[in-house]
Scaffold this active site. Sequence first.
Site, PDB file in Angstrom:
ATOM      1  N   LYS A 207      35.621  39.215  38.802  1.00  0.00           N
ATOM      2  CA  LYS A 207      36.268  38.773  37.541  1.00  0.00           C
ATOM      3  C   LYS A 207      35.762  39.261  36.231  1.00  0.00           C
ATOM      4  O   LYS A 207      36.489  39.526  35.397  1.00  0.00           O
ATOM      5  CB  LYS A 207      36.424  37.152  37.594  1.00  0.00           C
ATOM      6  CG  LYS A 207      35.117  36.410  37.416  1.00  0.00           C
ATOM      7  CD  LYS A 207      34.869  35.430  38.609  1.00  0.00           C
ATOM      8  CE  LYS A 207      33.555  35.221  38.493  1.00  0.00           C
ATOM      9  NZ  LYS A 207      33.020  34.480  39.540  1.00  0.00           N
TER      10      LYS A 207
ATOM     11  N   GLU B  88      42.649  40.286  44.622  1.00  0.00           N
ATOM     12  CA  GLU B  88      42.979  38.769  44.931  1.00  0.00           C
ATOM     13  C   GLU B  88      41.709  37.666  44.799  1.00  0.00           C
ATOM     14  O   GLU B  88      41.912  36.540  44.427  1.00  0.00           O
ATOM     15  CB  GLU B  88      43.868  38.875  46.455  1.00  0.00           C
ATOM     16  CG  GLU B  88      44.373  37.499  46.706  1.00  0.00           C
ATOM     17  CD  GLU B  88      45.106  36.806  45.831  1.00  0.00           C
ATOM     18  OE1 GLU B  88      46.437  37.578  45.797  1.00  0.00           O
ATOM     19  OE2 GLU B  88      45.225  35.908  44.897  1.00  0.00           O
TER      20      GLU B  88
ATOM     21  N   ILE C 222      42.406  31.155  47.322  1.00  0.00           N
ATOM     22  CA  ILE C 222      43.817  30.806  46.923  1.00  0.00           C
ATOM     23  C   ILE C 222      44.721  31.969  46.717  1.00  0.00           C
ATOM     24  O   ILE C 222      44.374  32.696  45.633  1.00  0.00           O
ATOM     25  CB  ILE C 222      43.985  29.656  45.660  1.00  0.00           C
ATOM     26  CG1 ILE C 222      42.888  28.565  45.859  1.00  0.00           C
ATOM     27  CG2 ILE C 222      45.030  29.289  45.362  1.00  0.00           C
ATOM     28  CD1 ILE C 222      42.758  27.725  44.768  1.00  0.00           C
TER      29      ILE C 222
ATOM     30  N   ALA D 154      26.914  49.586  51.508  1.00  0.00           N
ATOM     31  CA  ALA D 154      26.008  49.996  50.423  1.00  0.00           C
ATOM     32  C   ALA D 154      25.331  48.680  50.058  1.00  0.00           C
ATOM     33  O   ALA D 154      25.834  47.801  49.459  1.00  0.00           O
ATOM     34  CB  ALA D 154      26.557  50.741  49.323  1.00  0.00           C
TER      35      ALA D 154
ATOM     36  N   VAL E 189      40.131  35.639  41.236  1.00  0.00           N
ATOM     37  CA  VAL E 189      40.616  34.457  40.613  1.00  0.00           C
ATOM     38  C   VAL E 189      40.674  33.281  41.673  1.00  0.00           C
ATOM     39  O   VAL E 189      41.571  33.669  42.547  1.00  0.00           O
ATOM     40  CB  VAL E 189      41.729  34.298  39.656  1.00  0.00           C
ATOM     41  CG1 VAL E 189      42.075  33.141  39.184  1.00  0.00           C
ATOM     42  CG2 VAL E 189      41.664  35.611  38.692  1.00  0.00           C
TER      43      VAL E 189
ATOM     44  N   GLU F 115      26.568  29.064  39.095  1.00  0.00           N
ATOM     45  CA  GLU F 115      26.137  30.394  39.069  1.00  0.00           C
ATOM     46  C   GLU F 115      24.690  30.697  38.935  1.00  0.00           C
ATOM     47  O   GLU F 115      24.136  29.817  37.984  1.00  0.00           O
ATOM     48  CB  GLU F 115      26.876  31.173  37.822  1.00  0.00           C
ATOM     49  CG  GLU F 115      28.393  31.190  38.290  1.00  0.00           C
ATOM     50  CD  GLU F 115      29.108  32.743  39.089  1.00  0.00           C
ATOM     51  OE1 GLU F 115      28.353  33.354  39.143  1.00  0.00           O
ATOM     52  OE2 GLU F 115      30.202  32.362  39.670  1.00  0.00           O
TER      53      GLU F 115
ATOM     54  N   LYS G 275      38.862  34.370  34.157  1.00  0.00           N
ATOM     55  CA  LYS G 275      39.969  34.086  35.218  1.00  0.00           C
ATOM     56  C   LYS G 275      41.219  33.870  34.472  1.00  0.00           C
ATOM     57  O   LYS G 275      42.331  34.223  34.610  1.00  0.00           O
ATOM     58  CB  LYS G 275      39.685  32.954  36.201  1.00  0.00           C
ATOM     59  CG  LYS G 275      38.338  33.090  36.906  1.00  0.00           C
ATOM     60  CD  LYS G 275      38.042  32.018  37.738  1.00  0.00           C
ATOM     61  CE  LYS G 275      36.700  32.463  38.657  1.00  0.00           C
ATOM     62  NZ  LYS G 275      35.899  31.279  39.095  1.00  0.00           N
TER      63      LYS G 275
ATOM     64  N   GLY H  82      32.978  30.388  47.646  1.00  0.00           N
ATOM     65  CA  GLY H  82      32.201  30.251  49.250  1.00  0.00           C
ATOM     66  C   GLY H  82      32.548  31.714  49.861  1.00  0.00           C
ATOM     67  O   GLY H  82      33.522  32.454  49.542  1.00  0.00           O
TER      68      GLY H  82
ATOM     69  N   VAL I 112      29.555  37.155  49.955  1.00  0.00           N
ATOM     70  CA  VAL I 112      30.861  37.566  50.086  1.00  0.00           C
ATOM     71  C   VAL I 112      30.904  38.594  51.028  1.00  0.00           C
ATOM     72  O   VAL I 112      31.626  38.781  52.290  1.00  0.00           O
ATOM     73  CB  VAL I 112      31.754  37.584  48.957  1.00  0.00           C
ATOM     74  CG1 VAL I 112      33.224  38.131  49.201  1.00  0.00           C
ATOM     75  CG2 VAL I 112      31.649  36.470  48.121  1.00  0.00           C
TER      76      VAL I 112
HETATM   77  N1  HSE Z   1      31.065  29.875  39.739  1.00  0.00           N
HETATM   78  C1  HSE Z   1      32.498  29.976  40.133  1.00  0.00           C
HETATM   79  C2  HSE Z   1      32.811  28.536  40.255  1.00  0.00           C
HETATM   80  C3  HSE Z   1      32.427  30.571  41.321  1.00  0.00           C
HETATM   81  O1  HSE Z   1      32.021  27.470  40.169  1.00  0.00           O
HETATM   82  O2  HSE Z   1      33.863  28.516  40.667  1.00  0.00           O
HETATM   83  C4  HSE Z   1      33.630  31.338  41.830  1.00  0.00           C
HETATM   84  O3  HSE Z   1      34.212  32.320  40.722  1.00  0.00           O
END
Ligand code: HSE
Length: 443
Positions: free
Chosen positions: A106, A130, A137, A46, A133, A191, A206, A309, A17
Amino acid sequence: MIEYRNIRIALLGAGSVGAEVASLLLEQGEELGERVGAGLELVGVAVRDLDSPRTADIPRELLTTDAESLILGADIVIELIGGLEPARSLLLTALNSGADVITANKALLATHGHELFEVAEQLGAQLYYEAAVAAAIPIIRPLRESLAGDRIERIYGIVNGSTNYILDRMDAEGISAEEAQRVALELGYLEADPTLDVEGHDAAQKAAILAGLAFHTAIPLESVHREGISGVTQEQVSAARAAGFVVKLLAVCERLQDPDTGEDGVSVRVHPALIPRDHPLGAVHGGNNAVFLEAAAAGPLMFYGAGAGGLQTASAVLGDVVSAARRHVIGGPGVAESTHANLPVLPISKVTTRYQVTLEVRDEPGVLARIASEFSEHGVSVEAVQQSVSAAAAGGPEDGPATATLVIGTHAAREAALSATVAALEASAVVESVSSVLRVEGT
Ligand code: HSE
């Protein structure tokens, strides 16, 4: 027009990201500055290791391993390193140095949000999140601002893309949970620690953030009831399909009254649930996310799109950059989080919903009546019963005692009453096994 000096932006982290955020700021910073009415300057990024390979072409002179010094010269600090520490300490340093902060973290917000929001409020700063979560979106700003004049009654969220992908593949292709998870892993959807997704931790974080905003209440992460998808079987998914339902991992945040005291409270929970296939959430396929909410005046609303993403998440971060920069130009204190309602989070035992219970039973006279009486003795009203001959018994009497599969749908019942019913069924001499208990939502 008044000319402002450049607004100085520090970025912490250049992962999937962070790298996209850096690229977009470098490419589009001038245009974003026009929207703000001031120049936006990325003053540094950083990173842990200056030589790590990274997807974006970030000029070497912007990279530093000294996050603390970078923060001290910034007006806006964007934290995209993830994890609890050093992210928490760095954000506190940023707030204390007078910066506004932006995070997509999160886990940090669900764990230490209260502390961070309090410090931000004391200092008149603002914390934007934003991207924390459902990534791309827009849902935080709609809850915080667009719907601030309404009363949110309930949220159903599909807020974890990888588990939605797994359940969707199981539903569409009839593959096993293990096979679907293997594919999700290969595609990089999970993850680094897959239990964060599969056991519902990510969705619970979330849910805590969404419920806090929706109900103006601080939601401790420990108060979120959490069940993941590791117990969901292909048998459950195909039986759901045959009955017109689909299994989804839902984050449910709802207002309810304490059935014992009559006082207002909320339920915040994450668990697999059956939802009707024609519910708007039934159309959320693959790794997508959606948040369906019911507001008293607005009625039902759904927010849908990419929940993960690098580029998609960067869109939400950049929106926060523009908001923070505009606030910086206008001046004045940040808007504090609203937790005035301070509603109690009720345990799952006090929740009322519908259930579908699947039993393997002895196919003998009187069995159905005995099972029905277990439900009625516990105050659970049966809505529908469907019986089929169990595959194991299909060969005939010589294969052992005849058994049948019963699928029992209930009217709305209290979780405590349903649990007691299931315990009694498990102990009953006419029940071979309770093979599935699923909550039914969205009907
Ligand atoms: N591991 C999370 C998912 C990525 O599968 O939605 C975004 O928080």
